[in-house]
Design a protein around this motif. Structure first.
Motif, PDB file in Angstrom:
ATOM      1  N   TYR A 173       1.602  12.212  -8.553  1.00  0.00           N
ATOM      2  CA  TYR A 173       1.943  11.585  -9.829  1.00  0.00           C
ATOM      3  C   TYR A 173       1.321  12.406 -10.949  1.00  0.00           C
TER       4      TYR A 173
ATOM      5  N   GLY B 296       8.290   0.083  -5.659  1.00  0.00           N
ATOM      6  CA  GLY B 296       7.803   1.388  -6.072  1.00  0.00           C
ATOM      7  C   GLY B 296       8.816   2.476  -5.777  1.00  0.00           C
TER       8      GLY B 296
ATOM      9  N   SER C  77       1.796   7.838   2.556  1.00  0.00           N
ATOM     10  CA  SER C  77       1.978   9.268   2.313  1.00  0.00           C
ATOM     11  C   SER C  77       1.099  10.041   3.284  1.00  0.00           C
TER      12      SER C  77
ATOM     13  N   PRO D  72       0.825  -1.208   0.000  1.00  0.00           N
ATOM     14  CA  PRO D  72       0.000   0.000   0.000  1.00  0.00           C
ATOM     15  C   PRO D  72       0.860   1.258   0.000  1.00  0.00           C
ATOM     16  N   ALA D  73       0.290   2.354  -0.475  1.00  0.00           N
ATOM     17  CA  ALA D  73       0.989   3.639  -0.446  1.00  0.00           C
ATOM     18  C   ALA D  73       1.138   4.119   0.995  1.00  0.00           C
TER      19      ALA D  73
ATOM     20  N   SER E 275       1.721   0.639  -8.717  1.00  0.00           N
ATOM     21  CA  SER E 275       0.368   0.876  -9.230  1.00  0.00           C
ATOM     22  C   SER E 275      -0.030   2.334  -9.131  1.00  0.00           C
ATOM     23  N   ALA E 276       0.628   3.109  -8.253  1.00  0.00           N
ATOM     24  CA  ALA E 276       0.286   4.524  -8.069  1.00  0.00           C
ATOM     25  C   ALA E 276       1.053   5.438  -9.007  1.00  0.00           C
ATOM     26  N   ILE E 277       2.010   4.883  -9.748  1.00  0.00           N
ATOM     27  CA  ILE E 277       2.779   5.714 -10.692  1.00  0.00           C
ATOM     28  C   ILE E 277       2.771   5.077 -12.083  1.00  0.00           C
TER      29      ILE E 277
ATOM     30  N   SER F  28       7.656   9.472   2.057  1.00  0.00           N
ATOM     31  CA  SER F  28       6.478   8.893   1.409  1.00  0.00           C
ATOM     32  C   SER F  28       6.903   7.696   0.580  1.00  0.00           C
TER      33      SER F  28
ATOM     34  N   LEU G 105       5.251   5.445  -2.859  1.00  0.00           N
ATOM     35  CA  LEU G 105       4.214   5.206  -3.857  1.00  0.00           C
ATOM     36  C   LEU G 105       4.479   3.863  -4.521  1.00  0.00           C
TER      37      LEU G 105
END
Length: 792
Positions: A474, A779, A399, A396-397, A427-429, A422, A424
């Motif tokens: 992002y 990530g 942040s 999970p992220a 999948s978040a980028i 943080s 990422l």
């Protein structure tokens, strides 16, 4: 990471597992009755699984269940070995119990539900033996490999008693005369009655061999009956003979996927009187496909022979189907699937039983894996029913607020004196299935002061605004060149307000140019960007160097088309940033592994160091696989080699960086740790005060064994991105005696051996003091150090 072709060759020679983290769905497959089993052992952030597929009343394949081990843990390797016979399923995990390994026994009940009923271990197991990698099951006997047992390998024979309990019967090993270390006795195992054939693909320097054992029914003892070697030993080196074995009576089919760089299946016949096995024929890929790996796996399907060749057609892979006539096996056709995935490796694994077939694509989606399920009708024609893939687990992220390293932890990450701003996940980028991160660079907008991360993905470049490092944004994605495949290598450097992006193993990717001013006002991020210019003089490029003081770029490791400069320095004039212009070549053929002066990476600077003769010259310090290379490239038409220097225990001279005064250069060697040449992570320290005579002034070897990958210096601080151990921060105030003062491990899956997982690159040059780190399967990490004392 070093050049792709060399990577595969050297890892195979060194006996190293696959280079990059992936799920490995379909690395093992099996069929039992109406059940199809597909293993997925390498879930870093979930337990290993075996997927059970079964057709419903309409003939649609569905996942019935996902089997895991009792007391399963993340990254437990469950599914590495797989075998089924009747109502018994054996699943191996080579990493269980500190690498001793284990085999889990499942039994199907009257409702066709599979439940774990036993757990098998090697009676004399030692850590890292790897028991459970290959399994054969025939009736009440199970045969299980332990590929690294005593450095040579062994096969354990278990027998199921009347009460259903499994007990060890004996242990089979190669004869004492086969003493070469790093053997793989047990690569393939095939049982036929009281006869057992065991493959060892690394015997005889990779030629390979098959050992035949027989069981005396009267005494129950096993004895080696024969040692079968490939014909023509001089031409069989690296043939990997014994990779796959099928036995029918006194006929054996033996795969040699490395034979003559295409692969072959050898046919042997046993003389019943003498017990001697004699080669009687050879099945070859009828199109002579170079690098096909033909014979990696195969099966007899009725009157046909199906042979997997996962390396053919640019590693898409195919299955060759042969029919038999009076002259032997004759070619019929090649089998594939629609829209074959790039580098999927179709045919890398295979199981066929009755009217069902499962063919694996273990390299699909850059190693995540996939499988194709086929069925045959009443007329015997095989049709594709469906394609399946496994789940992908990710982190999970993190942040919204910074997280201080306390009690040596931030969330699940080990650390010391380095905080997490943080994180990422892929999948978040912009990361899709199978996509991993590679190198990272940074950019600060001179007009606004905003800080950006430029993160290379296998399929493009992600742009992230980290001005508020605990609230990263992002902004969008610049996809790879459309005609190029996704690859593990993407490198980025900046000049003025432009990013220059290259990719290796990418055919005609070329160099993308992107105007970073476009990041200032991105409406509704994330967006998909397009390039602003393209440079196509060089096609596939391993790395890129920017001398921002002179306006020249240096492409290194160019290959696969265009002007490669022998893989050395391909010089590009970017004074007009949107119109790059080829400026010349430099290579030193006395360096590199192929005699062309291949440069893996370099740093090019306007020289102001101790050597007065070269003040104001543009000097490039190249890491050239086998040596440090120093060149004067001031005159692009007539660059001059000043010197080169090798050093003890060279693995792969990979990357390096100069101190501010340009007196010392620190180098990471990517393969010395993984090849066992050194005892810990080694950083080489060069005194380059005399450019014509560089001297290895010292070495720093840390306590961990990770492979160092990319390092940079900021004043008296070194930042290393090291595989499996994350970001390492060292104080180099005493130039010859670095001291570690902090770390943050970005790959928290318990790896304690050198490997190609985790941190790839770092960028420590932001004025804010944050450090961006790309971790391949995890990530983007934004970190910040607060070193106050040496790490004990």
């Amino acid at each position: 990471m070093f050049q792709r072709t060399l990577c595969l060759v050297m890892l195979a020679a060194a006996g190293v597992a696959g280079p990059l983290l992936a799920q490995n769905f379909a690395s093992t497959v099996a069929i039992g009755g109406r059940d199809v089993f597909v293993g997925q052992p390498d879930n870093a952030y979930a337990p290993g699984m075996v997927y059970l597929y079964r057709q419903d009343a309409r003939g649609t394949w569905r996942v019935v269940t996902k089997l895991t081990a009792a007391n399963a843990t993340n990254n437990d390797g469950f599914g590495r070995g797989l075998a089924v016979d009747g109502v018994t399923l054996l699943v191996g995990s080579t990493t269980a119990d500190s690498g001793r390994g284990a085999v889990f026994v499942f039994t199907s009940d009257a409702s066709a539900t599979w439940r774990q009923t036993a757990r098998l271990s090697a009676p004399d197991a030692q850590p890292k033996d790897g028991f459970g990698g290959t399994i054969a099951l025939a009736g009440d006997r199970a045969y299980v490999s332990s590929l690294r047992q005593k450095g040579r390998g062994a096969v354990y024979v278990f027998r199921r008693g009347a009460g259903g309990a499994w007990t060890p019967e004996t242990t089979l090993t190669a004869p004492a005369t086969d003493t070469m270390p790093n053997q793989t006795f047990g690569t393939a195992i095939t049982a036929a009655g009281d006869r057992l054939l065991i493959g060892n693909t690394r015997a005889d320097s990779g030629a390979g061999a098959v050992f035949v054992f027989g069981r005396d029914p009267a005494t129950g003892t096993w004895k080696q009956q024969a040692r079968v070697s490939p014909p023509g030993m001089a031409t069989a080196r690296n043939a990997n003979f014994g990779a796959a074995i099928v036995v029918r009576g006194d006929t054996a089919l033996i795969g040699a996927p490395g034979d003559r760089f295409a692969g072959a299946v050898y046919v042997y016949q046993r003389d019943s009187a003498s017990g001697r096995w004699t080669p009687t024929g050879r099945v070859l890929p009828f199109d002579g496909s170079f690098g096909a790996r033909f014979g990696t796996t195969f099966a007899q399907v009725g009157a046909e022979l199906w042979v997997g060749a996962p390396g053919t057609s640019r590693f898409q892979g195919r299955v060759y189907r042969f029919s038999r006539d009076t002259t032997g096996w004759t070619a019929a056709t090649k089998m594939g699937i629609p829209n074959m995935p790039e580098q999927g490796g179709f045919g890398g694994t295979m199981a066929v039983s009755g009217s069902f077939a499962v063919i694996g694509l273990p390299n699909q989606d850059l190693g995540e894996g996939g499988a194709a399920l086929f069925t045959s009708g009443s007329a015997g024609a095989w049709t594709l029913s469906t394609q399946v893939v496994g789940d992908v687990a990710s982190l999970p992220a993190l942040s919204g607020a910074s997280r201080e390293c306390t009690n040596s932890k931030v969330s699940i990450f080990d650390c010391n004196q380095v905080d997490l701003m943080s994180f990422l996940p892929l999948s978040a980028i912009g990361g899709k299935r199978g996509i991993q991160l590679s190198d990272v660079w940074g950019y600060t907008d001179a007009q606004t002061g905003r800080e950006y991360v430029l993160a290379g993905r296998a399929d493009g470049t992600a742009f992230v605004d980290i001005t508020d490092p605990s609230h990263p944004v992002y902004l969008g994605d610049l996809p790879k060149t459309a005609s190029a495949p996704a690859t593990f290598w993407r490198e980025i450097k900046t000049y003025r307000h432009y990013a220059y992006i290259v990719s290796d193993g990418a055919r005609d990717h070329g160099m993308q140019v992107f105007d970073l001013d476009r990041l200032r006002n991105v409406a509704r991020p994330p967006v998909t960007f397009t390039e602003d210019a393209h440079y196509s003089v060089a096609h596939s490029v391993h790395d890129i160097v920017a001398d921002t003081a002179t306006g020249y770029l240096y492409l290194t490791g160019s290959n696969a088309g265009g002007e490669t400069c022998g893989g050395g320095l391909h010089m590009v004039d970017v004074h007009d940033p949107l119109h790059p212009r080829f400026a010349g070549c430099f290579s030193d053929p006395s360096t590199g592994r192929t005699g062309t002066g291949y440069t893996h990476d370099a740093e090019c600077v306007v020289y102001h160091g101790p050597a007065a003769k070269y003040q104001g010259h543009e000097i490039c310090f190249g890491l050239n696989e086998t040596a440090l290379s120093i060149a004067d490239v001031t005159d692009k038409s007539h660059p001059v080699a000043l010197s080169h220097a090798a050093y003890p225990n060279v693995g792969y001279a990979h990357q390096g960086w100069l101190t501010d005064d340009q007196r010392y250069l620190y180098e990471d060697d990517e393969l010395d740790e993984i090849s066992g040449l050194v005892d810990g992570t080694r950083t080489l320290i060069w005194d380059v005060s005399d450019l014509e005579n560089p001297v290895l002034a010292g070495e720093h070897i840390s306590k961990n064994k990770a492979t160092d990958h990319n390092l940079f210096l900021v004043g008296n601080t070194m930042y290393q991105a090291n595989y499996v151990s994350g970001l390492r921060v060292l104080d180099i105030t005493d130039r010859l005696h670095p001291v570690e003062i902090g770390f943050f491990d970005t790959h928290p899956v318990g790896a304690d051996e050198p490997g190609f997982e985790g941190a790839w690159g770092n960028y420590p040059f932001f004025k804010s003091g944050v450090v961006a780190v790309t971790s391949m399967g995890e990530g983007l990490f934004i970190l910040k150090k607060h070193p106050t004392q040496a790490v004990p």
